[in-house]
Motif scaffolding. Structure first.
Motif, short mmCIF file in Angstrom:
data_model
loop_
_atom_site.label_atom_id
_atom_site.label_comp_id
_atom_site.label_asym_id
_atom_site.label_seq_id
_atom_site.Cartn_x
_atom_site.Cartn_y
_atom_site.Cartn_z
N VAL A 176 16.48 -0.25 -13.52
CA VAL A 176 17.04 0.72 -12.71
C VAL A 176 16.25 0.68 -11.13
CG1 VAL A 176 17.27 3.26 -12.27
CG2 VAL A 176 17.79 2.22 -14.46
N ALA A 177 14.99 0.67 -11.15
CA ALA A 177 14.11 0.87 -9.94
C ALA A 177 14.60 -0.57 -9.12
CB ALA A 177 12.59 0.65 -10.16
N VAL A 178 14.92 -1.40 -9.52
CA VAL A 178 15.31 -2.82 -8.75
C VAL A 178 16.77 -2.62 -8.04
CG1 VAL A 178 16.23 -5.21 -9.05
CG2 VAL A 178 14.08 -4.53 -9.84
N PRO A 184 0.86 -1.32 0.12
CA PRO A 184 0.10 -0.18 -0.12
C PRO A 184 0.94 1.33 -0.06
CG PRO A 184 -0.06 -0.96 2.39
CD PRO A 184 0.56 -1.91 1.32
N TYR A 185 2.10 1.12 0.11
CA TYR A 185 3.00 2.39 0.38
C TYR A 185 3.46 2.56 -1.00
CZ TYR A 185 2.49 1.36 5.19
OH TYR A 185 1.93 0.85 6.44
N PRO A 186 3.80 4.14 -1.47
CA PRO A 186 4.34 4.29 -2.69
C PRO A 186 6.04 4.01 -2.52
CG PRO A 186 3.91 6.19 -1.39
CD PRO A 186 3.47 5.06 -0.40
N PRO A 187 6.60 4.12 -3.73
CA PRO A 187 8.11 3.95 -3.83
C PRO A 187 8.93 4.61 -3.10
CG PRO A 187 7.02 3.96 -5.94
CD PRO A 187 6.05 4.40 -4.98
N LEU A 188 9.84 4.28 -2.34
CA LEU A 188 10.75 5.19 -1.85
C LEU A 188 11.17 6.42 -2.45
CD1 LEU A 188 12.74 2.35 0.18
CD2 LEU A 188 11.13 4.13 1.40
N PRO A 189 11.36 7.60 -1.91
CA PRO A 189 12.05 8.72 -2.64
C PRO A 189 13.34 8.48 -3.41
CG PRO A 189 11.22 9.38 -0.31
CD PRO A 189 11.29 7.94 -0.37
N SER A 190 14.10 7.61 -2.81
CA SER A 190 15.27 7.40 -3.49
C SER A 190 15.05 6.62 -4.75
CB SER A 190 16.32 6.58 -2.79
OG SER A 190 15.78 5.51 -2.25
N VAL A 191 14.02 5.58 -4.78
CA VAL A 191 13.64 4.81 -6.15
C VAL A 191 12.94 5.79 -6.91
CG1 VAL A 191 12.14 2.71 -6.68
CG2 VAL A 191 13.50 2.74 -4.46
N VAL A 192 12.14 6.72 -6.19
CA VAL A 192 11.56 7.50 -7.40
C VAL A 192 12.50 8.41 -8.01
CG1 VAL A 192 9.85 9.63 -7.37
CG2 VAL A 192 9.43 7.35 -6.02
N ASP A 193 13.41 8.91 -7.45
CA ASP A 193 14.40 9.53 -8.10
C ASP A 193 15.18 8.76 -9.11
OD1 ASP A 193 13.98 11.87 -6.73
OD2 ASP A 193 15.45 11.44 -5.10
N ALA A 194 15.55 7.64 -8.80
CA ALA A 194 16.15 6.67 -10.01
C ALA A 194 15.23 6.44 -11.25
CB ALA A 194 16.45 5.19 -9.27
N ILE A 195 13.93 6.10 -10.75
CA ILE A 195 12.98 6.01 -11.87
C ILE A 195 12.81 7.40 -12.69
CG2 ILE A 195 10.34 5.74 -12.26
CD1 ILE A 195 10.56 3.87 -9.93
N THR A 196 12.77 8.40 -12.06
CA THR A 196 12.72 9.72 -12.95
C THR A 196 13.71 9.91 -13.86
OG1 THR A 196 11.38 10.70 -11.17
CG2 THR A 196 12.43 12.27 -12.76
N GLU A 197 15.16 9.65 -13.20
CA GLU A 197 16.02 9.82 -14.12
C GLU A 197 16.15 8.73 -15.22
OE1 GLU A 197 21.20 10.01 -13.65
OE2 GLU A 197 19.87 9.61 -11.79
N ALA A 198 15.78 7.45 -14.89
CA ALA A 198 15.91 6.70 -16.22
C ALA A 198 14.68 6.85 -17.13
CB ALA A 198 15.56 5.36 -15.42
N VAL A 234 14.19 -21.54 -7.61
CA VAL A 234 13.40 -20.63 -6.64
C VAL A 234 12.76 -19.49 -7.50
CG1 VAL A 234 13.69 -19.12 -4.61
CG2 VAL A 234 15.00 -21.34 -4.85
N LEU A 235 11.34 -19.23 -7.21
CA LEU A 235 10.71 -17.93 -8.00
C LEU A 235 10.23 -17.05 -7.10
CD1 LEU A 235 9.49 -17.13 -10.69
CD2 LEU A 235 7.49 -18.47 -10.02
N ARG A 236 10.65 -15.79 -7.39
CA ARG A 236 10.39 -14.67 -6.60
C ARG A 236 10.29 -13.34 -7.25
NH1 ARG A 236 15.24 -14.96 -1.94
NH2 ARG A 236 14.63 -17.10 -0.90
N THR A 237 9.75 -12.39 -6.65
CA THR A 237 9.31 -11.13 -7.35
C THR A 237 9.68 -10.00 -6.63
OG1 THR A 237 7.17 -10.06 -8.38
CG2 THR A 237 6.97 -11.21 -6.19
N PHE A 238 9.67 -8.88 -7.33
CA PHE A 238 9.92 -7.52 -6.75
C PHE A 238 8.46 -6.69 -6.74
CE2 PHE A 238 14.09 -8.30 -8.11
CZ PHE A 238 14.92 -7.94 -7.07
N SER A 239 7.53 -7.41 -6.96
CA SER A 239 6.10 -6.59 -7.07
C SER A 239 5.49 -6.45 -5.53
CB SER A 239 4.97 -7.38 -7.76
OG SER A 239 5.46 -7.62 -9.26
N LYS A 240 5.70 -7.37 -4.72
CA LYS A 240 5.13 -7.51 -3.40
C LYS A 240 5.57 -6.62 -2.52
CE LYS A 240 2.27 -10.29 -5.50
NZ LYS A 240 1.00 -9.91 -6.28
#
Length: 362
Positions: free
Chosen positions: A264-266, A39-53, A221-227
């Motif tokens: 980049v977000a990962v 339920p929480y938005p991405p962290l500011p540092s992740v948002v900055d990386a996404i914006t730059e990318a 092993v199967l995992r995700t960055f979605s959750k």
């Protein structure tokens, strides 16, 4: 003039529909707890990386996922265990990664064994790969029946799927249970340990899937960055396997499958793991609060190790889900079986508890 169209493969034409989580209509105030999202938005540092990318999306992403692969390999490695880059493969979410696994190992008519009810994409990706679904019922207390799954394996079985924590019931198998299970599975059968919710597990004898992947070459092993990582909208799933198996899965994967922004977000999310783990701990605290309150109300809900809870509501499922919608809570009903509700913001969880109390009196 008669118009005809090319015939769709029978395996595709007969696919069961994947039911997406309900969406909040524009202008409507509601909590969406139907898709197990963070339920929480991405962290500011992740948002900055996404914006730059985003400024570079005129270019193709790195097809080899090099920086993301190196970052994840380093993140997963410990002084006791190295997870090398050659053991990793990626897909656009764990569903796509699972599809690549089945494309690698399943021929027409081969069997794929999985628990049921479990992740609803399992029969879909199995059929698309040309395989035959073999569903094994859960136990009466909503847990995986590993003994029955072993008994379901035949000479035609190529893959066994173990969803833990299980979606949608939230129950998780233990390490000792899976270890005994693997000793009974033929070496030429791939066992996929689907751990989409692994970050939320807090239990004794918790599964150490990476240790089992080291010990058994047929374990994937199967995992995700979605959750837990909150990157559901960017779609990144990954596989950890024996190098030879991982190489086969990469060969079957869609070229440029994981987009540039997602890669980049990962990397940024792995660097912010401590902050993300604090959010996971907060969700686990809320899960404990909700589950405890539900049990005190009288609900027989199974203990969840994921970021959701399961209501075995049977024939009342659709009625209760519709009632929840009128109260601004969008849940995920499984007709005739039960309702899965994501642990969301505390405010959403409070509404759920109010509804759960009302449901008992209806």
């Amino acid at each position: 003039m008669r118009v005809t169209t090319p015939k769709i493969r029978s395996a595709v034409a007969s696919l069961p529909a994947y039911v997406p989580g309900a969406r909040i209509p524009d202008g409507v105030q509601a909590f969406k707890v139907s898709s197990n999202e963070n339920p929480y938005p991405p962290l500011p540092s992740v948002v900055d990386a996404i914006t730059e990318a985003a400024l570079t999306v005129n270019r193709y992403p790195d097809m080899g996922n090099t920086e993301m692969t190196d970052a994840l390999a380093a993140f997963l490695s410990t002084p006791e265990r190295e997870v090398s880059a050659e053991r990793l493969a990626f897909g656009t979410g764990s569903v796509a990664a699972l599809g690549h696994i089945l494309s690698t190992f399943v021929d027409e008519g081969d069997e794929v064994v999985f628990p049921w009810r479990s992740f609803e994409a399992y029969p879909i990706v199995t059929s698309v790969a040309g395989g035959k679904s073999v569903r094994v019922r859960l136990t009466p207390d909503h847990r995986l029946d590993l003994d029955a799954m072993v008994e379901a394996v035949t000479d035609r079985t190529r893959v066994v799927l173990v969803c833990t924590p299980n979606n949608p019931t939230g129950t998780a198998v233990s390490h000792s249970q899976v270890l005994r299970f693997l000793h009974r599975i033929p070496d030429d059968v791939i066992v996929v340990l689907d751990e989409a919710y692994v970050e939320f597990v807090r239990k004794d004898d918790a599964l150490d899937a990476l240790a089992l992947a080291d010990q058994f070459p047929n374990v994937v092993v199967l995992r995700t960055f979605s959750k837990a990582y909150g990157l559901a909208g960017l779609r990144v799933g990954y596989v950890i396997a024996h190098p030879d198996i991982a190489a086969g899965i990469r060969a079957a994967s869609t070229p440029f499958g994981v987009n540039l922004v997602a890669q980049v977000a990962v990397v940024a999310s792995l660097r912010a793991a401590d902050e993300l783990n604090a959010r996971v701990d907060a969700l686990i605290d809320e899960r404990t609060r909700v589950w405890t309150a539900l049990r005190e109300l009288g609900w027989d809900v199974p203990p969840s190790q994921a970021n959701f809870v399961w209501f075995p509501t049977g024939t009342r499922t659709e009625e209760l889900a519709a009632h929840a919608r009128t109260r601004g809570l969008l849940v995920r009903p499984f007709a005739g079986e039960g309702i899965r509700v994501t642990i969301g913001e505390p405010e959403a969880n409070d509404v759920l508890l109010e509804l759960a109390a009302e449901w008992l009196t209806q």
